[in-house]
Design a protein around this motif. Structure first.
Motif, PDB file in Angstrom:
ATOM      1  N   LEU A   1     -10.776 -42.717 -24.074  1.00 33.57           N
ATOM      2  CA  LEU A   1     -10.073 -43.503 -23.052  1.00 33.57           C
ATOM      3  C   LEU A   1     -10.629 -43.229 -21.656  1.00 33.57           C
ATOM      4  N   ARG A   2     -11.097 -42.016 -21.424  1.00 37.41           N
ATOM      5  CA  ARG A   2     -11.670 -41.677 -20.111  1.00 37.41           C
ATOM      6  C   ARG A   2     -13.044 -42.309 -19.909  1.00 37.41           C
ATOM      7  N   ARG A   3     -13.713 -42.689 -21.001  1.00 35.50           N
ATOM      8  CA  ARG A   3     -15.077 -43.208 -20.898  1.00 35.50           C
ATOM      9  C   ARG A   3     -15.175 -44.712 -21.128  1.00 35.50           C
ATOM     10  N   CYS A   4     -14.224 -45.274 -21.846  1.00 32.95           N
ATOM     11  CA  CYS A   4     -14.360 -46.674 -22.241  1.00 32.95           C
ATOM     12  C   CYS A   4     -14.183 -47.606 -21.049  1.00 32.95           C
ATOM     13  N   GLN A   5     -14.615 -48.851 -21.219  1.00 33.71           N
ATOM     14  CA  GLN A   5     -14.637 -49.816 -20.118  1.00 33.71           C
ATOM     15  C   GLN A   5     -13.683 -50.986 -20.300  1.00 33.71           C
ATOM     16  N   GLY A   6     -13.045 -51.094 -21.444  1.00 38.75           N
ATOM     17  CA  GLY A   6     -12.277 -52.288 -21.765  1.00 38.75           C
ATOM     18  C   GLY A   6     -11.055 -52.523 -20.907  1.00 38.75           C
TER      19      GLY A   6
ATOM     20  N   GLU B   1     -16.296 -53.226 -27.423  1.00 41.47           N
ATOM     21  CA  GLU B   1     -17.099 -52.044 -27.702  1.00 41.47           C
ATOM     22  C   GLU B   1     -16.299 -51.166 -28.669  1.00 41.47           C
ATOM     23  N   VAL B   2     -17.003 -50.379 -29.460  1.00 42.27           N
ATOM     24  CA  VAL B   2     -16.349 -49.526 -30.455  1.00 42.27           C
ATOM     25  C   VAL B   2     -16.724 -48.076 -30.184  1.00 42.27           C
ATOM     26  N   TRP B   3     -15.706 -47.224 -30.168  1.00 40.49           N
ATOM     27  CA  TRP B   3     -15.889 -45.791 -29.972  1.00 40.49           C
ATOM     28  C   TRP B   3     -15.342 -45.049 -31.184  1.00 40.49           C
TER      29      TRP B   3
ATOM     30  N   ASP C   1     -13.853 -56.595 -22.580  1.00 37.87           N
ATOM     31  CA  ASP C   1     -12.444 -56.948 -22.753  1.00 37.87           C
ATOM     32  C   ASP C   1     -11.696 -55.934 -23.612  1.00 37.87           C
ATOM     33  N   LEU C   2     -12.347 -55.445 -24.648  1.00 31.96           N
ATOM     34  CA  LEU C   2     -11.652 -54.582 -25.607  1.00 31.96           C
ATOM     35  C   LEU C   2     -12.489 -53.367 -25.959  1.00 31.96           C
ATOM     36  N   SER C   3     -11.855 -52.199 -25.869  1.00 30.96           N
ATOM     37  CA  SER C   3     -12.463 -50.956 -26.352  1.00 30.96           C
ATOM     38  C   SER C   3     -11.681 -50.496 -27.577  1.00 30.96           C
ATOM     39  N   ILE C   4     -12.331 -50.490 -28.720  1.00 32.81           N
ATOM     40  CA  ILE C   4     -11.703 -50.034 -29.964  1.00 32.81           C
ATOM     41  C   ILE C   4     -12.023 -48.553 -30.132  1.00 32.81           C
TER      42      ILE C   4
END
Length: 331
Positions: A89-94, A47-49, A4-7
């Motif tokens: 942003l190119r890799r995250c899934q949220g 998930e956290v990046w 749901d959320l990529s930080i």
């Protein structure tokens, strides 16, 4: 499973603040680690990046050692804010991305409040929280789109002389209550929740902005694509502002003013950008002369020399107008 959320946190040489920021995420109200190791904020899977921009203070090593659940991207060079965020942003899934500065701390249920509000309002492309400084005082974080008069009268020498001028007050929306949920033009990028469909439609952050004004440009493009932006004061985030950029004072001035000029060239044309550039250079020339006069009088000589050096560097840079190719979005 669906994320749901990529930080996303872009870091440069603020290891201890980054540690506190990450701790605040994993300790915020409603957060827990599932059996599969995933982070949940209430019912939202997250998930956290961390994108580390070639820090020399051991930031990347700290993340690896203390936060193995964080997705770390250790860049070999300083990509800046826009390009650094875009890498993640190119890799995250949220379904949503939260851009978060490393000099912030999450308060209470701020993250779930932002997500809940966005879920209830599918027309929103961006939602921003109420930001507060480290001492708990309010940091204005909601904005109207700037006009040329705004550029002359906000965060400039004229603003110092006339801090409550109507153009700056309108820009920071001082005519509306700070504690009221409201639609705005854009929100400060220290913490902003962005819907995936919105940034897929409008494009990623424009990498021709190294830092400063990139979130303004992004929100403008998202609004132009038909989305809305909201300010949600019930969600509170502490912001220890400027901890990375304060390490390089002259570069901070140059990047801040150059980004402002770049924004006006991109959205308002070269003529307005040239007027703004000439105005800003004159203000820095005035500042340099003023500091030199105070130095001659012997008033705080170390401070005066530091400021003279910074202002000289700004003048030397010329705050050049971007080339036509530079005003084309780089995603």
């Amino acid at each position: 499973m669906i994320v749901d959320l990529s930080i996303i946190i872009v870091n440069w040489n603020v290891r201890d603040l980054l540690r506190d920021c990450l701790r605040s995420i994993f300790a915020c109200a409603g957060s827990h680690i599932a059996e599969d190791g995933a982070l949940y904020l209430g019912d939202y899977r997250a998930e956290v990046w961390v994108v580390d921009n070639a820090s020399t203070d051991g930031s990347a090593k700290m993340v690896r050692a203390e936060f193995p659940q964080v997705n770390l991207i250790a860049s070999e060079s300083n990509l800046g804010f826009s390009a650094g965020n875009n890498v993640a942003l190119r890799r995250c899934q949220g379904r949503y991305a939260l851009l978060l500065n490393p000099d912030t701390r999450i308060v209470g249920e701020a993250l779930t409040l932002l997500l809940d509000y966005a879920e209830l309002h599918p027309e929103l492309g961006v939602v921003g929280p109420q930001l507060r400084y480290g001492d708990g005082s309010l940091q204005p974080s909601r904005r109207r789109f700037p006009t040329l008069m705004t550029a002359f009268m906000e965060s400039t020498l004229l603003h110092q002389w006339w801090p409550r001028n109507p153009w700056a007050q309108r820009y920071i929306m001082a005519d509306t209550p700070d504690d009221m949920t409201q639609e705005v033009d854009w929100v400060v990028g220290a913490c902003m929740l962005v819907r995936r469909e919105a940034f897929q439609q409008a494009g990623l952050l424009d990498e021709s902005f190294f830092m400063y004004s990139e979130e303004l440009d992004w929100c403008r493009r998202i609004v132009a694509a038909g989305w809305r932006v909201a300010y949600l004061p019930q969600a509170i985030v502490l912001h220890y502002e400027g901890q990375s950029s304060n390490q390089v004072v002259a570069a901070r001035h140059i990047r801040f003013e150059s980004s402002k000029i770049h924004y006006f060239c991109k959205h308002h044309g070269a003529a307005q950008a040239m007027l703004l550039r000439n105005f800003l250079l004159l203000t820095y020339l005035y500042r340099l002369i003023e500091e030199a006069f105070k130095l001659v009088l012997g008033h705080k000589p170390a401070l005066r020399r530091e400021r003279i050096f910074a202002y000289h560097q700004v003048l030397r840079s010329g705050l050049r107008l971007p080339s036509p190719s530079a005003t084309k979005p780089k995603y």
